[in-house]
Design a protein around this motif. Sequence first.
Motif, PDB file in Angstrom:
ATOM      1  N   SER A  11       0.814  -1.218   0.000  1.00  0.00           N
ATOM      2  CA  SER A  11       0.000   0.000   0.000  1.00  0.00           C
ATOM      3  C   SER A  11       0.852   1.274   0.000  1.00  0.00           C
ATOM      4  N   ILE A  12       2.143   1.157   0.283  1.00  0.00           N
ATOM      5  CA  ILE A  12       3.002   2.344   0.376  1.00  0.00           C
ATOM      6  C   ILE A  12       3.206   2.995  -0.989  1.00  0.00           C
ATOM      7  N   GLY A  13       3.432   2.211  -2.027  1.00  0.00           N
ATOM      8  CA  GLY A  13       3.659   2.763  -3.368  1.00  0.00           C
ATOM      9  C   GLY A  13       2.525   3.659  -3.842  1.00  0.00           C
ATOM     10  N   PRO A  14       1.281   3.170  -3.834  1.00  0.00           N
ATOM     11  CA  PRO A  14       0.170   4.024  -4.245  1.00  0.00           C
ATOM     12  C   PRO A  14       0.029   5.277  -3.367  1.00  0.00           C
ATOM     13  N   ARG A  15       0.325   5.141  -2.079  1.00  0.00           N
ATOM     14  CA  ARG A  15       0.252   6.296  -1.178  1.00  0.00           C
ATOM     15  C   ARG A  15       1.308   7.339  -1.575  1.00  0.00           C
ATOM     16  N   SER A  37      16.829   8.525  -6.903  1.00  0.00           N
ATOM     17  CA  SER A  37      16.757   8.567  -8.363  1.00  0.00           C
ATOM     18  C   SER A  37      15.318   8.436  -8.868  1.00  0.00           C
ATOM     19  N   VAL A  38      15.090   8.967 -10.070  1.00  0.00           N
ATOM     20  CA  VAL A  38      13.781   8.872 -10.717  1.00  0.00           C
ATOM     21  C   VAL A  38      13.381   7.413 -10.878  1.00  0.00           C
ATOM     22  N   SER A  39      14.325   6.593 -11.275  1.00  0.00           N
ATOM     23  CA  SER A  39      14.062   5.169 -11.472  1.00  0.00           C
ATOM     24  C   SER A  39      13.592   4.510 -10.175  1.00  0.00           C
ATOM     25  N   THR A  40      14.287   4.798  -9.082  1.00  0.00           N
ATOM     26  CA  THR A  40      13.914   4.213  -7.786  1.00  0.00           C
ATOM     27  C   THR A  40      12.538   4.702  -7.350  1.00  0.00           C
ATOM     28  N   LEU A  48       7.316  -2.152  -7.576  1.00  0.00           N
ATOM     29  CA  LEU A  48       8.372  -3.037  -8.058  1.00  0.00           C
ATOM     30  C   LEU A  48       9.587  -3.041  -7.130  1.00  0.00           C
ATOM     31  N   ARG A  49       9.621  -2.095  -6.181  1.00  0.00           N
ATOM     32  CA  ARG A  49      10.702  -2.051  -5.195  1.00  0.00           C
ATOM     33  C   ARG A  49      10.091  -1.883  -3.819  1.00  0.00           C
ATOM     34  N   LEU A  55      14.859   5.195   2.102  1.00  0.00           N
ATOM     35  CA  LEU A  55      14.074   5.826   1.041  1.00  0.00           C
ATOM     36  C   LEU A  55      12.882   6.606   1.603  1.00  0.00           C
ATOM     37  N   LEU A  56      12.237   6.071   2.624  1.00  0.00           N
ATOM     38  CA  LEU A  56      11.022   6.690   3.145  1.00  0.00           C
ATOM     39  C   LEU A  56      11.275   7.974   3.922  1.00  0.00           C
ATOM     40  N   ILE A  57      12.382   8.047   4.648  1.00  0.00           N
ATOM     41  CA  ILE A  57      12.645   9.242   5.453  1.00  0.00           C
ATOM     42  C   ILE A  57      12.792  10.488   4.576  1.00  0.00           C
ATOM     43  N   PRO A  58      13.615  10.471   3.522  1.00  0.00           N
ATOM     44  CA  PRO A  58      13.673  11.686   2.689  1.00  0.00           C
ATOM     45  C   PRO A  58      12.352  11.985   1.969  1.00  0.00           C
TER      46      PRO A  58
END
Length: 192
Positions: A11-15, A37-40, A48-49, A55-58
């Motif tokens: 659920s994190i990605g859609p959020r 990065s844009v890709s990440t 997909l990742r 990643l979440l903190i920034p």
Amino acid sequence: MDAELAELLDSIGPRLRALRRDRGLTLETLAKDTGVSVSTLSRLESGLRRPTLDLLIPLARAHRVALDQLVTAPATGDPRIHLRPLSRERGNVLVPLTQYPGRVQVFKQVLAHREPSLVTHSGYEWLYVLAGELRLILGEREMTLRPGQVAEFDTSEPHWFGPAGTEAVEILHLFGPHGDQAVVRTGPPAND
């Protein structure tokens, strides 16, 4: 990994995507703001990742939301909000009504009698009197607000507020960073 954890992570990605779109940001702009990065970012939003704290903190900082807003599943069941009052000094109570760092903060406050002491700091404040009378000092000006009355001011101006007399005053107190302005509507919109 259990099903509940997998569902939470999925659920994190859609959020993240919804937050970015709500703020009108492109992946490129968000990448510049976060160093991710844009890709990440694209892979995180599409699921997909898997998200990590690195990643979440920034991302939480860039979106100006609390980290738990990114990872907590939406509330279900009991719709009541269970507020936790904070006592600061004897007779004063502060109840945070919002918990989003970097954005407008809203508090319900009960203020007991105290001596005025002018302060300055960065930001912008709005005060709405719920009960009692509020004494507000802004620089050289002094005023008394009664229930239903509102004041707003830039906090770089020396200020103090508290009960107008010996009785406590109850207020809604909004504090925001510079640039945030309240929109106060006192009646229906005018017909053009």
